[in-house]
Design an enzyme around this catalytic site. Sequence first.
Site, PDB file in Angstrom:
ATOM      1  N   LYS A  89      -3.227   7.202  10.367  1.00  0.00           N
ATOM      2  CA  LYS A  89      -3.412   6.541  11.659  1.00  0.00           C
ATOM      3  C   LYS A  89      -4.874   6.189  11.981  1.00  0.00           C
ATOM      4  CE  LYS A  89       0.937   7.104  13.848  1.00  0.00           C
ATOM      5  NZ  LYS A  89       1.961   8.122  13.631  1.00  0.00           N
ATOM      6  N   TYR A 148      12.620  -0.509  15.381  1.00  0.00           N
ATOM      7  CA  TYR A 148      13.592   0.074  16.305  1.00  0.00           C
ATOM      8  C   TYR A 148      14.112  -0.908  17.340  1.00  0.00           C
ATOM      9  CZ  TYR A 148      11.402   4.124  14.217  1.00  0.00           C
ATOM     10  OH  TYR A 148      10.893   5.022  13.314  1.00  0.00           O
ATOM     11  N   ASP A 159       0.339  18.362   9.397  1.00  0.00           N
ATOM     12  CA  ASP A 159       0.430  16.907   9.517  1.00  0.00           C
ATOM     13  C   ASP A 159      -0.428  16.492  10.717  1.00  0.00           C
ATOM     14  OD1 ASP A 159       1.037  14.292  10.037  1.00  0.00           O
ATOM     15  OD2 ASP A 159       3.211  14.533   9.927  1.00  0.00           O
ATOM     16  N   TYR A 214       7.810  15.090  14.280  1.00  0.00           N
ATOM     17  CA  TYR A 214       7.957  13.770  13.656  1.00  0.00           C
ATOM     18  C   TYR A 214       6.993  13.688  12.479  1.00  0.00           C
ATOM     19  CZ  TYR A 214       7.800   8.826  12.656  1.00  0.00           C
ATOM     20  OH  TYR A 214       7.850   7.624  12.000  1.00  0.00           O
TER      21      TYR A 214
HETATM   22  C1  LIG Z   1       2.897   8.227  12.564  1.00  0.00           C
HETATM   23  C2  LIG Z   1       3.087   9.542  11.954  1.00  0.00           C
HETATM   24  C3  LIG Z   1       3.528   9.678  10.622  1.00  0.00           C
HETATM   25  C4  LIG Z   1       3.901   8.488   9.785  1.00  0.00           C
HETATM   26  O1  LIG Z   1       2.837   7.627   9.537  1.00  0.00           O
HETATM   27  P1  LIG Z   1       3.116   6.098   9.106  1.00  0.00           P
HETATM   28  O2  LIG Z   1       1.757   5.569   8.800  1.00  0.00           O
HETATM   29  O3  LIG Z   1       3.766   5.454  10.280  1.00  0.00           O
HETATM   30  O4  LIG Z   1       3.998   6.145   7.918  1.00  0.00           O
HETATM   31  C5  LIG Z   1       3.657  10.956  10.112  1.00  0.00           C
HETATM   32  N1  LIG Z   1       3.349  12.038  10.844  1.00  0.00           N
HETATM   33  C6  LIG Z   1       2.917  11.956  12.110  1.00  0.00           C
HETATM   34  C7  LIG Z   1       2.575  13.195  12.858  1.00  0.00           C
HETATM   35  C8  LIG Z   1       2.783  10.709  12.714  1.00  0.00           C
HETATM   36  O5  LIG Z   1       2.385  10.631  13.991  1.00  0.00           O
END
Ligand SMILES: *Cc1c(COP(=O)(O)O)cnc(C)c1O
Length: 431
Positions: free
Chosen positions: A278, A20, A249, A148
Site C-alpha cells: 500500500k 465489488y 501483515d 483482511y
Molecule cells: C490491502 C491489504 C492487503 C492486500 O493488498 P493488495 O495490494 O490489495 O493485494 C493485504 N493485507 C492488508 C492488511 C491490506 O490492507
Amino acid sequence: MDKDTGKLLQFDRQHIWHPYTSIDNPLEVFLVESADGVRIRLEDGRELIDGMASWWSVIHGYNNPELTRTLREQAGRLAHVMFGGLTHRPAIDLARLLIEIVPQGLRRVFFCDSGSVAVEVAMKMAIQYSYAQGDAGKNRFLTIRSGYHGDTFHAMSVCDPTTGMHQIYQGVLPQYFFADTPACRFSDAWREEDIHSFRQLLTEHHHSICAVILEPIVQGAGGMRFYHPEYLRRVRTLCDEFAVLLIADEIATGFGRSGKLFGCDHAGISPDILCLGKALTGGYMTLAAVLATEKVGHVISQGEPGVFMHGPTFMANALACSVAVRSIQLLLESNWQENIARIECGLRQGLEPCRTLPGVIDVRVLGAIGVVELAVAVNMARIQKLFIAHGVWIRPFGRLVYVMPPYVITDEDLSTLTRALCRVVEMEFPK
Ligand SMILES: *Cc1c(COP(=O)(O)O)cnc(C)c1O
C-alpha cells in the site's frame, strides 16, 4: 456532463469491471481528470477532498513533485529489468532503508507485486520453513476474526470467514483456525480473557500450525477495529512458546498510519515475517515487500529444496523501488509523528459530533484513521452521491464510514472532510 465524458463513462459501464460491484447494475463511477495534493479533480471540474488516500496508499498526496520527479528520472535510466541474476541500485537502496526502519531483526527482503502476493509469499515462507525442518505436516495457519489479508486464494483463507465470503469458495479454500476477534480496545484496560480463544487454539493445534498471521493493532478492511497492544505482545510470547512463526501483515498499517511507524511498534514486538505494501510507494506504483528474519531465511535455505520457490516477473520493479525509496525518505524527513498526532486530533474533534447521531453505534480514531460505525449498512449509491455533493471523496463499506486522508491534508481541509462526513451520516439516518 459533456458528450465525451458521457461516452467514456458509457464504455466503462459496458466493458470494465470495478471492484465489488455488479456488471449488470453497477454502482456509479466518476471520471477523474487529475489529482493534486488532497484534491481529486473530476472531468466536469468538480474537486473533491480525498478522505481515502486511495486505500491507504497516497500518504504524501497526489502528484507529489518529488515523487513525480523521481519516477521520471528513474524511467530515463531503467524502468525494469528481470531480477533473476540481475540487481539494481533502487532495490538495494530500498532494502537498506526498510531494514533500518522496520521492527528489529528483519534483515532478509523479498520484493513482490502487491499486498495479496506479499501475503502469499509470507505464507509460503512459513510452510517452507516447517518443510525444511522435516515437519511438512506443520502447514496450517492461525489468525483472528475480522481480519483482511487480500483477495488471492491463500490470503482469502485467512480473511474473516463472514466478510471474506468463505462459503462461496468452500471446497477450494483450505480450512484454517480462527481465534475470536480481540474485544479489548486499543485504550481499554487490558482484560486477560481476551487472549483465551487464541491461546486455546494454539495450545490444541500448534503441532499442525506453521504460523500465525494477523494485522497488528489495526484490523483494516475486515472491520476497521483497533485492538489492545497487550494482545499483540501475548501473541508474540505464545508463538515463541509453541514454536510457531508470527507473520505481521502491515500492508495497511505500515508507514505511520496508526501513529507509530509500524503497528508492531505499539507493542514493541518484532514478527518473524513482515508484509508491507500500500503506502510503500506513496501510492505511485504497485509494490510490496516481505521481510524475514535471518533464521527464517537460513532454515529455508538449508532444508529441501534449498531455495524459496517464488519469483514474479516484475519482482523489484526499478520504477516502483525508486519511488518507494523517495517516499520513505520524504516520510522520515517530515515531522511525521507530530503530523499524525495533528490529524488524529482533528479527526477526534471533527468526528465527535457523529457519536450522538441516530444510526451511529461507535466513533473511533487511531492515528490518521477515523471510523464511524453505523447500526445498518449504508445505501452506497445514494451516500456516494451525497459525499460528492459535499465536495469530499469518502467510500464506505457496509456499516463503516471511515477516512484515512493523505498526511499532507491541512487542518482546514480535514475539518471540511469531517464536517461533510457528519452531515451526510445525519442525512442518511434522519431522526
Ligand atoms: C490491502 C491489504 C492487503 C492486500 O493488498 P493488495 O495490494 O490489495 O493485494 C493485504 N493485507 C492488508 C492488511 C491490506 O490492507
